[in-house]
Design an enzyme around this catalytic site. Structure first.
Site, mmCIF file in Angstrom:
data_model
loop_
_atom_site.group_PDB
_atom_site.id
_atom_site.type_symbol
_atom_site.label_atom_id
_atom_site.label_comp_id
_atom_site.label_asym_id
_atom_site.label_seq_id
_atom_site.Cartn_x
_atom_site.Cartn_y
_atom_site.Cartn_z
ATOM 1 N N SER A 1 0.617 -1.288 0.539
ATOM 2 C CA SER A 1 -0.222 0.328 -0.371
ATOM 3 C C SER A 1 0.636 1.454 -0.411
ATOM 4 C CB SER A 1 -0.750 0.043 1.379
ATOM 5 O OG SER A 1 -2.389 0.695 1.269
ATOM 6 N N ASP B 1 -8.235 -5.215 -6.441
ATOM 7 C CA ASP B 1 -8.172 -4.598 -5.352
ATOM 8 C C ASP B 1 -9.076 -3.343 -5.801
ATOM 9 O OD1 ASP B 1 -6.445 -2.296 -3.699
ATOM 10 O OD2 ASP B 1 -4.883 -3.190 -4.280
ATOM 11 N N HIS C 1 -7.491 -5.712 -1.696
ATOM 12 C CA HIS C 1 -6.371 -5.157 -0.926
ATOM 13 C C HIS C 1 -5.448 -6.153 0.112
ATOM 14 C CE1 HIS C 1 -4.108 -1.385 -1.046
ATOM 15 N NE2 HIS C 1 -3.731 -1.458 0.031
#
Length: 672
Positions: A219, A325, A356
């Site tokens: 991320s 995602d 994610h």
């Protein structure tokens, strides 16, 4: 045409780090079983023949994790982001094996630079850093230190500027974020300055490392790895970005259409330390002013796009992303991957069916083994052959993977498919034949409807979308890479948003990427990956695939604000009754539509839960001859039976639940 095999600027040869390789060769031992309860590796050391020791196949856990050196330093970033009259220092927490340092040998570094070490945590269990009463690091989140320190690596965790114990201000992927992490790589390579304390004058050198650094992170952390690599900094040998951003504009907007109801200032506010809040008001103000909610491109976004600097990247790249995602969408992966390919950068990719999610939580054993070999090759110089293995691993069904020598695979070409009207309004045909002159379809934007609603009713005439499908496919059809959909539409109002969705119409079992776990379920039992101490366990909760049986699968999406039709980064009010043409970028994918299934294209307005609605509620008329999709098809256009005519409503199809707003990155801390 999509990227095919390209000549690499960086040859796929063994890195020459002879001193470190000799170190590993002198200290190899047997590897404990992966996933077994943690044990102190030093007791497992065994002698080997001299010939084997000279050519180790992998690093071994020969060093004590319990007795490792744990320390903190503060690296001078050389910038004054908070304008307090002195350059900012960022906190760097280090765990490194004691034995090499005592013997005057140097080790490589695995580095994770993050804003989340105090506010939000890392990993599936939201672990934060912990410290003892003297301020020395005790627990490092994730398994990197537990696993790799006994194998002769240092693990370095960096608090980005403005977070946790660092000076400065968070600027969401901008100069302060990137340079605060780059400064640490420079220091590790003897080019920077660090201090023993945050405010003191005692300097310290990184004499214990050879400077070879690999950055990793999911991320925001992986985004920083991308950004630092794009500076071309020397000493950064490899990066492993997981679900990472490549352009911050594309995180917040899709060609002018807002994807979240807040901007980078909201994210900055969430991750900044308490004392940074008091001194960073000016930076917050610049984030607000530089990121207008109208979706226009500004200089702020130029400074936060790493794609144009892909040709500066010296490091190899092992990219991991969830194909579903909906937070950091795969457009980020696709454009970064293609830019790296154009620059000849060595690359490897894993593409899962999850949202994610970290690969430690969807393919744990194979991930640890592969990451181990990757770092051994690029940081220790071990010739283990990983650079000669297939470039891509793609998850086809839950826990079922395939490989490709290159990605996208050879034979992938951008192929144009076109929509045509059918016997029922809004229920059309998708194929290679162009619609006749004057053919149209219409729909009215309904901000309450999502891609799940459209897909479930794709065979039924509904006012909120236009759907087009092939007939049943005669053979499997694979789409691999990034595509586009060009739409010519006439709005009835002064604003309009558009969505384009690709759908596999047919039964399948998939990961439930819209559920809370985004494709995984966290279990109560644990497995251990490395050595533990009282304050830092190497044991983590196991996971399993969260599966769902469906009648359709949405596998790629794209959005746009029609007011950004001019493609110059600026939006304009629309003239009702005037036709506009705009191209929507589809998120990168790798999906096989099986024989007997149908491929569908849906064009609609607001995709509820994923894109913000426009200021009006327009009715849009599609000019079908001037609307088309360019898709990355492996082997060319689909061969399909004729799409059947439909004159009656079809029963709704079953899919996963409707997607919902994924608020910006910190709220995703459940999955690190």
């Amino acid at each position: 045409m999509l990227l095919q095999t390209r000549r690499s600027r960086i040859p796929w040869t063994t890195l020459v780090l002879s001193a470190v390789t000799a170190l590993v060769a002198a200290a190899v031992s047997l590897l404990p079983p992966l996933g077994a309860p943690a044990a102190h590796a030093a007791s497992a050391a065994q002698s080997r023949s001299d010939s084997e020791a000279k050519s180790p196949s992998e690093s071994r856990p020969v060093y004590s994790y319990e007795n490792a050196i744990r320390e903190s330093v503060w690296v001078d970033t050389t910038i004054d982001g908070d304008a307090d009259g002195r350059t900012d220092r960022v906190a760097v927490d280090i765990v490194r094996p004691r034995e090499p340092a005592a013997q005057g040998r140097r080790v490589p570094v695995i580095m994770d630079a993050s804003p989340y070490y105090s506010c939000c945590g890392r990993g599936n269990e939201s672990q934060t850093k912990t410290y003892d009463a003297a301020g020395n690091p005790v627990r490092f989140p994730l398994f990197y230190d537990n696993y790799f320190v006994p194998r002769g690596y240092a693990t370095v965790l960096v608090d980005l500027a403005g977070t946790n114990r660092s000076d400065g201000c968070v600027d969401i992927g901008g100069r302060s974020d990137i340079l605060s992490a780059k400064a640490v790589v420079d220091w590790l390579n003897g080019r920077g300055t660090a201090y023993r304390t945050r405010t003191g004058g005692e300097r310290t050198k990184a004499s214990w490392t050879n400077g070879a650094t690999g950055m990793i992170g999911k991320s925001y952390d992986g985004t920083i790895a991308n950004g630092v690599a794009a500076t071309g900094v020397k000493g950064l040998k490899t990066i492993v970005p997981i679900g990472a951003i490549s352009s911050w504009y594309d995180y917040y907007f899709a060609k002018g259409a807002a994807l979240f109801d807040s901007g980078p200032d909201g994210l900055s506010d969430a991750v900044e330390s308490d004392d940074a809040h008091a001194r960073c008001a000016a930076v917050q103000k610049r984030l607000v002013e530089g990121a207008p909610r109208n979706g226009d491109w500004t200089g702020l976004w130029t400074d936060r796009s790493y794609v144009p600097d892909a040709d500066k990247v010296r490091a190899s790249v092992f990219a991991v992303h969830g194909a579903q995602d909906l937070n950091v969408r795969t457009k980020h992966l696709g454009q970064w991957w293609n830019a790296l390919a154009d620059a000849g950068v060595e690359r490897k990719i894993w593409l899962s069916q999850t949202g994610h999610v970290d690969p430690f939580d969807f393919r744990r054993g194979e991930w640890v083994r592969t990451l181990h070999r990757w770092f051994d090759h690029y940081l220790l110089g071990i010739d283990n052959g990983i650079e000669r293995e297939p470039m891509a691993d793609v998850e086809r069904a839950p826990d079922q993977w395939s490989t490709d020598r290159v990605w996208p695979p050879s034979g992938t070409r951008q192929t144009t498919l076109r929509p045509r009207g059918g016997a029922t309004a809004g229920v059309g045909v998708l194929g290679t034949e162009q619609a006749g002159p004057g053919a149209t379809e219409t729909f009215t934007d309904d901000p309450a409807l999502s891609e799940a609603d459209w897909s479930a009713a794709i065979d039924t005439s509904t006012p909120g979308k236009a759907g087009f499908t092939t007939g049943p496919l005669a053979k499997d059809l694979r789409l691999s890479g990034s595509g586009t959909v060009t739409v010519t539409a006439t709005p009835s109002t002064t604003s309009a948003h558009l969505s384009a969705v690709l759908v596999d119409l047919g039964p399948a079992t998939i990961r439930d990427y819209t559920a809370a776990g985004e494709g995984i379920t966290t279990l109560d039992r644990r497995t251990c990956w490395g050595s533990s101490t009282e304050g830092d366990s190497a044991c983590f909760k196991e996971t399993a695939a969260d599966k769902e049986d469906v009648d359709y699968t949405v596998f790629s999406r794209g959005w746009a604000d029609l007011g950004h039709f001019a493609d110059d980064g600026k939006g304009r009010p629309l003239t009702p009754g005037k036709a506009y043409t705009i191209t929507l970028d589809l998120a990168a994918t790798d999906h096989v539509v099986p024989a007997g299934h149908r491929l569908g294209l849906i064009i609609a307005g607001t995709d509820a839960g994923l894109v913000e609605p426009p200021s009006t509620t327009p009715r849009l008329t599609l000019d079908l001859p001037r609307t088309s999709a360019r898709l990355p098809l492996v082997g060319g256009a689909p061969k399909a039976a004729a799409a059947p005519s439909r004159t009656a409503a079809a029963p709704p199809l079953k899919g996963v639940r409707a997607p919902h707003h994924r608020t910006p990155l910190p709220s995703m801390s459940t999955h690190g």
